[in-house]
Enzyme design. Structure first.
Site, PDB file in Angstrom:
ATOM      1  N   ASP A  59      14.074  13.848 -45.427  1.00 48.25           N
ATOM      2  CA  ASP A  59      12.780  14.503 -45.241  1.00 48.25           C
ATOM      3  C   ASP A  59      12.449  14.556 -43.751  1.00 48.25           C
ATOM      4  O   ASP A  59      12.399  13.537 -43.069  1.00 48.25           O
ATOM      5  CB  ASP A  59      11.695  13.738 -45.995  1.00 48.25           C
ATOM      6  CG  ASP A  59      10.454  14.571 -46.223  1.00 48.25           C
ATOM      7  OD1 ASP A  59       9.950  15.155 -45.245  1.00 48.25           O
ATOM      8  OD2 ASP A  59       9.993  14.653 -47.369  1.00 48.25           O
ATOM      9  N   SER A 139       6.500  19.717 -47.339  1.00 52.13           N
ATOM     10  CA  SER A 139       7.570  19.195 -48.198  1.00 52.13           C
ATOM     11  C   SER A 139       7.475  19.691 -49.631  1.00 52.13           C
ATOM     12  O   SER A 139       8.490  19.802 -50.311  1.00 52.13           O
ATOM     13  CB  SER A 139       7.547  17.660 -48.190  1.00 52.13           C
ATOM     14  OG  SER A 139       7.872  17.170 -46.918  1.00 52.13           O
ATOM     15  N   ASP A 190       5.216  11.567 -54.434  1.00 47.70           N
ATOM     16  CA  ASP A 190       5.186  12.372 -53.226  1.00 47.70           C
ATOM     17  C   ASP A 190       5.963  13.670 -53.434  1.00 47.70           C
ATOM     18  O   ASP A 190       6.728  13.821 -54.399  1.00 47.70           O
ATOM     19  CB  ASP A 190       5.764  11.571 -52.058  1.00 47.70           C
ATOM     20  CG  ASP A 190       5.289  12.067 -50.713  1.00 47.70           C
ATOM     21  OD1 ASP A 190       4.422  12.956 -50.664  1.00 47.70           O
ATOM     22  OD2 ASP A 190       5.796  11.560 -49.688  1.00 47.70           O
ATOM     23  N   THR A 192       8.608  15.523 -52.384  1.00 47.23           N
ATOM     24  CA  THR A 192      10.026  15.776 -52.644  1.00 47.23           C
ATOM     25  C   THR A 192      10.482  15.252 -53.998  1.00 47.23           C
ATOM     26  O   THR A 192      11.143  15.983 -54.750  1.00 47.23           O
ATOM     27  CB  THR A 192      10.884  15.209 -51.499  1.00 47.23           C
ATOM     28  OG1 THR A 192      10.464  15.821 -50.267  1.00 47.23           O
ATOM     29  CG2 THR A 192      12.355  15.493 -51.718  1.00 47.23           C
ATOM     30  N   ARG A 203      -0.292  18.892 -54.475  1.00 52.59           N
ATOM     31  CA  ARG A 203       0.660  17.783 -54.359  1.00 52.59           C
ATOM     32  C   ARG A 203      -0.021  16.414 -54.420  1.00 52.59           C
ATOM     33  O   ARG A 203       0.631  15.407 -54.725  1.00 52.59           O
ATOM     34  CB  ARG A 203       1.465  17.903 -53.060  1.00 52.59           C
ATOM     35  CG  ARG A 203       0.638  17.827 -51.802  1.00 52.59           C
ATOM     36  CD  ARG A 203       1.474  17.955 -50.524  1.00 52.59           C
ATOM     37  NE  ARG A 203       2.255  16.761 -50.260  1.00 52.59           N
ATOM     38  CZ  ARG A 203       3.059  16.620 -49.201  1.00 52.59           C
ATOM     39  NH1 ARG A 203       3.210  17.621 -48.343  1.00 52.59           N
ATOM     40  NH2 ARG A 203       3.712  15.511 -49.006  1.00 52.59           N
ATOM     41  N   GLN A 389      19.128  13.625 -57.373  1.00 57.17           N
ATOM     42  CA  GLN A 389      18.518  13.885 -56.069  1.00 57.17           C
ATOM     43  C   GLN A 389      18.176  12.555 -55.418  1.00 57.17           C
ATOM     44  O   GLN A 389      17.594  11.678 -56.059  1.00 57.17           O
ATOM     45  CB  GLN A 389      17.251  14.731 -56.199  1.00 57.17           C
ATOM     46  CG  GLN A 389      16.544  14.975 -54.859  1.00 57.17           C
ATOM     47  CD  GLN A 389      15.337  15.876 -54.973  1.00 57.17           C
ATOM     48  OE1 GLN A 389      15.467  17.068 -55.229  1.00 57.17           O
ATOM     49  NE2 GLN A 389      14.146  15.319 -54.767  1.00 57.17           N
ATOM     50  N   GLU A 391      16.388  10.998 -51.835  1.00 56.75           N
ATOM     51  CA  GLU A 391      15.627  11.336 -50.637  1.00 56.75           C
ATOM     52  C   GLU A 391      15.443  10.141 -49.718  1.00 56.75           C
ATOM     53  O   GLU A 391      14.986   9.072 -50.147  1.00 56.75           O
ATOM     54  CB  GLU A 391      14.236  11.865 -51.012  1.00 56.75           C
ATOM     55  CG  GLU A 391      13.424  12.268 -49.779  1.00 56.75           C
ATOM     56  CD  GLU A 391      11.923  12.336 -50.021  1.00 56.75           C
ATOM     57  OE1 GLU A 391      11.236  13.027 -49.232  1.00 56.75           O
ATOM     58  OE2 GLU A 391      11.432  11.699 -50.971  1.00 56.75           O
ATOM     59  N   ASP A 396      10.577  11.718 -41.993  1.00 58.19           N
ATOM     60  CA  ASP A 396       9.382  12.560 -41.811  1.00 58.19           C
ATOM     61  C   ASP A 396       8.154  11.728 -41.479  1.00 58.19           C
ATOM     62  O   ASP A 396       7.423  12.027 -40.531  1.00 58.19           O
ATOM     63  CB  ASP A 396       9.148  13.354 -43.094  1.00 58.19           C
ATOM     64  CG  ASP A 396       7.757  13.963 -43.161  1.00 58.19           C
ATOM     65  OD1 ASP A 396       7.542  15.002 -42.525  1.00 58.19           O
ATOM     66  OD2 ASP A 396       6.892  13.390 -43.866  1.00 58.19           O
ATOM     67  N   LYS A 397       7.916  10.691 -42.234  1.00 57.92           N
ATOM     68  CA  LYS A 397       6.676   9.928 -42.068  1.00 57.92           C
ATOM     69  C   LYS A 397       6.635   9.243 -40.699  1.00 57.92           C
ATOM     70  O   LYS A 397       5.568   9.132 -40.090  1.00 57.92           O
ATOM     71  CB  LYS A 397       6.533   8.924 -43.207  1.00 57.92           C
ATOM     72  CG  LYS A 397       6.470   9.618 -44.576  1.00 57.92           C
ATOM     73  CD  LYS A 397       6.331   8.656 -45.719  1.00 57.92           C
ATOM     74  CE  LYS A 397       6.577   9.354 -47.057  1.00 57.92           C
ATOM     75  NZ  LYS A 397       5.775  10.576 -47.230  1.00 57.92           N
ATOM     76  N   HIS A 400       5.916  11.914 -38.087  1.00 53.21           N
ATOM     77  CA  HIS A 400       4.467  12.148 -38.034  1.00 53.21           C
ATOM     78  C   HIS A 400       3.795  11.086 -37.168  1.00 53.21           C
ATOM     79  O   HIS A 400       2.836  11.377 -36.457  1.00 53.21           O
ATOM     80  CB  HIS A 400       3.868  12.095 -39.438  1.00 53.21           C
ATOM     81  CG  HIS A 400       4.062  13.339 -40.248  1.00 53.21           C
ATOM     82  ND1 HIS A 400       3.598  14.566 -39.849  1.00 53.21           N
ATOM     83  CD2 HIS A 400       4.662  13.537 -41.457  1.00 53.21           C
ATOM     84  CE1 HIS A 400       3.904  15.485 -40.754  1.00 53.21           C
ATOM     85  NE2 HIS A 400       4.552  14.886 -41.753  1.00 53.21           N
ATOM     86  N   ASP A 437      14.230  19.133 -45.711  1.00 58.02           N
ATOM     87  CA  ASP A 437      13.227  20.034 -46.270  1.00 58.02           C
ATOM     88  C   ASP A 437      12.537  20.870 -45.204  1.00 58.02           C
ATOM     89  O   ASP A 437      12.150  22.005 -45.438  1.00 58.02           O
ATOM     90  CB  ASP A 437      12.200  19.252 -47.092  1.00 58.02           C
ATOM     91  CG  ASP A 437      11.583  18.096 -46.328  1.00 58.02           C
ATOM     92  OD1 ASP A 437      12.054  17.791 -45.213  1.00 58.02           O
ATOM     93  OD2 ASP A 437      10.624  17.486 -46.844  1.00 58.02           O
ATOM     94  N   HIS A 438      12.379  20.305 -44.008  1.00 60.01           N
ATOM     95  CA  HIS A 438      11.748  21.029 -42.907  1.00 60.01           C
ATOM     96  C   HIS A 438      12.126  20.336 -41.609  1.00 60.01           C
ATOM     97  O   HIS A 438      12.544  19.182 -41.591  1.00 60.01           O
ATOM     98  CB  HIS A 438      10.224  21.051 -43.065  1.00 60.01           C
ATOM     99  CG  HIS A 438       9.620  19.689 -43.215  1.00 60.01           C
ATOM    100  ND1 HIS A 438       9.476  18.805 -42.173  1.00 60.01           N
ATOM    101  CD2 HIS A 438       9.143  19.044 -44.314  1.00 60.01           C
ATOM    102  CE1 HIS A 438       8.937  17.679 -42.609  1.00 60.01           C
ATOM    103  NE2 HIS A 438       8.725  17.791 -43.912  1.00 60.01           N
ATOM    104  N   HIS A 494       4.969  19.284 -38.459  1.00 59.49           N
ATOM    105  CA  HIS A 494       6.293  19.861 -38.712  1.00 59.49           C
ATOM    106  C   HIS A 494       6.540  21.026 -37.756  1.00 59.49           C
ATOM    107  O   HIS A 494       5.606  21.578 -37.171  1.00 59.49           O
ATOM    108  CB  HIS A 494       6.390  20.415 -40.133  1.00 59.49           C
ATOM    109  CG  HIS A 494       6.137  19.416 -41.205  1.00 59.49           C
ATOM    110  ND1 HIS A 494       5.951  19.765 -42.523  1.00 59.49           N
ATOM    111  CD2 HIS A 494       6.036  18.064 -41.176  1.00 59.49           C
ATOM    112  CE1 HIS A 494       5.755  18.691 -43.251  1.00 59.49           C
ATOM    113  NE2 HIS A 494       5.791  17.638 -42.455  1.00 59.49           N
TER     114      HIS A 494
END
Length: 694
Positions: A59, A139, A190, A192, A203, A389, A391, A396-397, A400, A437-438, A494
């Site tokens: 992520d 996400s 979350d 994803t 979400r 899947q 993750e 990501d977190k 941020h 994802d991004h 992002h």
């Protein structure tokens, strides 16, 4: 003459094939992009078959995040053990390999850009915009793209811009009888992980009381009581909540989807109460156990002891929220402060679940991946194959949070999980895909910038100094100038750049070149032989059945099975006079009854009177397939009615589709039509050639 016609036809076909790649093309508009599969870039490319597919998601893991972690952990000329092997030709024997890039845009910055816009109370606000091309995804929109093949708006989970639920990979894999798994280091609710287990217009609709973690448990009973502990149902579209006749929150739908293995964080949200279940007092944890799940709550040793049990899917949530990161924080600072702090190295976080317990057990992402594969491979369904899947969520977190060591440790955790998977699978039958994802904010720069925050790292491998900058926050944080505090707003945004996608195993070549996130759905679906096209998905409900049962307590239930092409059912019960006695809410696309994926979905029929006659219709809201049946409610004195027993009083199935009497899907009908057209064309050409000879 025939030869000449064939040659001319071949020449024209060749010219068309050669001309297409040379032409630049403007992008599609929203009306084209918002439909299922509308954003594909490689729709015409086929795929090899794979028995199993593992999708690894980092992520927020853009090229910068990969490079930062590699440079620090292995040196600028080093390599990851797992991450860099996937997609690299020749590194994993003769396994097919491919690497490419994909686009990640979404169709809206929030539900305000959709027909599912809500007000501050959670009620439908009457939005009229159905999608806006948005360069930077979140996400949930990105995850929905690869999970369903449909572009949507930021904050949406597996619904399109009009709110219509889109079937996801786990639902489709279950419909085919495959084993399924979902692993994450984030809260399981979350974005994803949620895209493989639910459909939600927002979400943040984590549970029946919204995104509420129970920190205000006023009476200490371990439950989140709506009346006393607070209620965040405004996080949800009101009509989606079960208490309002909807399909339920993400956590509730997770239980309906019933993946064979679910591992992650977010255990606190399962302390919420589903007031529509049982006597209305049970938490989601209690409901999960009632429904046969093996449950583990915040216990690494119990997690390590899990073994496959028939028809007892695993729900192991190992932290209240997101799992602790591998490395401790190194918050970014302003230029002057980061130069004053100087170069730092990363230290292991004492709370990381990858550290051994007293019993010698751990729960790193590699441990969780290994456990998931052990459980899936022990499941008899895996003889047909599995989809998993995995993750690494907190790259990501920590991006941020502008926390360089945090994101590096999470990238390392994902890398080791990939290595663990490679030890347990055969790439001649298993496709492994690694992507993100991004993209995100971190960049490697030459020196601390004046107009961004940064951290200076010193690699323990080659002693290089790596300056990592963060510059996408929309607000200033004065703490960033304090060397003892550092940036702590968590507001780095992002970015919208295309992403690396790499694959090894059957079908890996499909990721080569430029594709779109939605293409990943088709790459995985085609490899596993899933129903990826709308017509084929609808056909999954062709054999749906409904049985009406008189229960032990004298009430009546409709048990719907085989609606595998649907996520939501609607129903209507009428009496002999044609009056509606009971019906599902149909006010929004997420109203109605959530389908228990590849299982039996039970619907309580309220208002049935003994001895009266009724007509029941049950319809799949995605497939449009309907089962209609008539039944007579048994009189109390009926000899058929045995006290304490349940009796089936009526049952029926989907009627043959009169518009499609041969049972062909739309794709098959089109194929037959093309073959017929080709044969007719060939016959005419031969006839013309013979006439010319005369």
């Amino acid at each position: 003459m025939v030869k000449g016609a064939v040659a001319a036809f071949a020449a024209i076909a060749t010219m068309g094939a050669m001309a297409a790649p040379a032409l630049a093309a403007d992008g599609k508009q929203v009306d084209q992009l918002k439909v299922h599969g509308g954003a594909q870039r490689i729709a015409a490319i086929g795929s090899a078959s794979a028995k199993n597919v593992i999708l690894f998601i980092g992520d927020g893991m853009g090229d910068s995040e990969i490079t930062v972690a590699r440079d620090y952990l292995h040196g600028a000329n080093g390599s990851f053990d797992g991450l860099d092997k996937i997609g690299q030709p020749g590194v994993l024997g003769d396994a097919e390999a491919g690497t490419g890039q994909y686009t990640t845009f979404s169709l809206g910055s929030s539900s305000d850009d959709s027909l599912m816009a809500k007000d501050k109370s959670g009620n439908l606000a009457g939005g009229t915009t159905a999608g806006v091309v948005t360069p930077v995804t979140d996400s949930s929109a990105s995850g929905s793209s690869w999970a369903t093949g449909t572009k949507t708006y930021n904050n949406a989970v597996d619904v399109d811009v009009e709110g219509n639920p889109q079937l996801n990979l786990i639902e489709l894999a279950k419909a085919k009888g495959l084993a399924t798994g979902n692993v994450t280091t984030s809260e399981i609710q979350d974005a994803t992980p949620a895209v493989q287990e639910s459909h939600s217009t927002e979400r943040s609709c984590y549970g029946p009381q919204g995104k509420w973690d129970g920190k205000t448990d006023t009476n200490g009973d371990g439950k989140i009581d709506p009346a006393t502990d607070g209620n965040q149902t405004k996080n949800c579209l009101a009509s989606q909540l079960k208490e309002n006749g909807g399909i339920g929150s993400i956590s509730e739908q997770l239980l309906d989807t019933r993946a064979d293995v679910t591992i992650g964080g977010g255990s606190a949200y399962f302390n919420q109460i589903d007031t529509t279940y049982g006597d209305g007092t049970k938490t989601l944890w209690e409901q999960a156990r009632d429904r046969g799940f093996q449950t583990v709550e915040n216990d690494v040793d119990a997690f390590a002891a899990l073994e496959y049990q028939e028809d007892q899917p695993v729900l192991a949530l190992l932290s209240n929220g997101n799992m602790p990161t591998q490395f401790a924080e190194t918050p970014a600072l302003t230029q002057e402060a980061t130069e004053q702090r100087g170069a730092v190295q990363c230290e292991t976080n004492a709370d990381w679940l990858g550290n051994d317990t007293a019993a010698g057990n751990s729960a790193s992402l590699a441990d969780m991946t290994t456990k998931a594969l052990d459980l899936l491979q022990a499941n008899p369904k895996s003889e047909q194959g599995f989809f998993l899947q995995v993750e690494g969520a907190s790259i990501d977190k920590q991006d941020h949070a502008a926390n360089a060591c945090g994101q590096i440790g999470e990238t390392d955790d994902l890398d080791k999980a990939i290595s663990a998977a490679l030890e347990k699978v055969d790439l001649s039958e298993t496709l492994i895909i690694v992507t993100a994802d991004h993209a995100h904010t971190s960049q490697i720069v030459s020196e601390p910038p004046a107009y961004a925050l940064s951290t200076i790292l010193e690699s323990p491998v080659d002693s290089s100094q790596i300056v990592v900058s963060y510059g996408t926050a929309t607000a200033e944080d004065p703490d960033a100038a304090d060397i003892n505090a550092g940036y702590n707003d968590g507001g780095m945004e992002h970015t919208g750049t295309q992403l690396r996608i790499a694959a090894s195993g059957p079908g890996a070549q499909r990721v080569v070149g430029l594709s779109d996130q939605t293409d990943n759905f088709y790459t995985i679906g085609k490899a596993l032989g899933l129903a990826t096209e709308t017509a084929d998905q609808n056909a999954l409900s062709n054999d749906a059945t409904v049985a009406v049962t008189r229960n032990e307590d004298g009430g009546y239930t409709a048990d719907a099975s085989g609606f595998d092409g649907d996520a939501v059912l609607s129903y209507e019960l009428k009496d002999d006079a044609g009056s509606t006695i009971a019906q599902s809410d149909g006010s929004t696309p997420v109203s109605g009854v959530r389908v228990a994926t590849a299982q039996t979905t039970s619907i309580a029929l309220d208002g049935v009177t003994e001895g009266a006659g009724y007509t029941l219709s049950v319809t799949g809201r995605q497939s449009g397939k309907t089962v209609e049946l008539e039944f007579q409610a048994q009189a109390n004195q009926s000899s058929q009615n045995t006290p304490g027993s349940s009796d089936v009083v009526a049952q029926g199935g989907v009627k043959n589709d009169s518009a499609n009497p041969l049972g062909l899907t739309g794709s098959a009908v089109l194929g037959v039509a093309l073959i017929v057209a080709a044969l007719v064309s060939a016959a005419l050409m031969i006839k013309y050639a013979k006439a010319s000879r005369r």
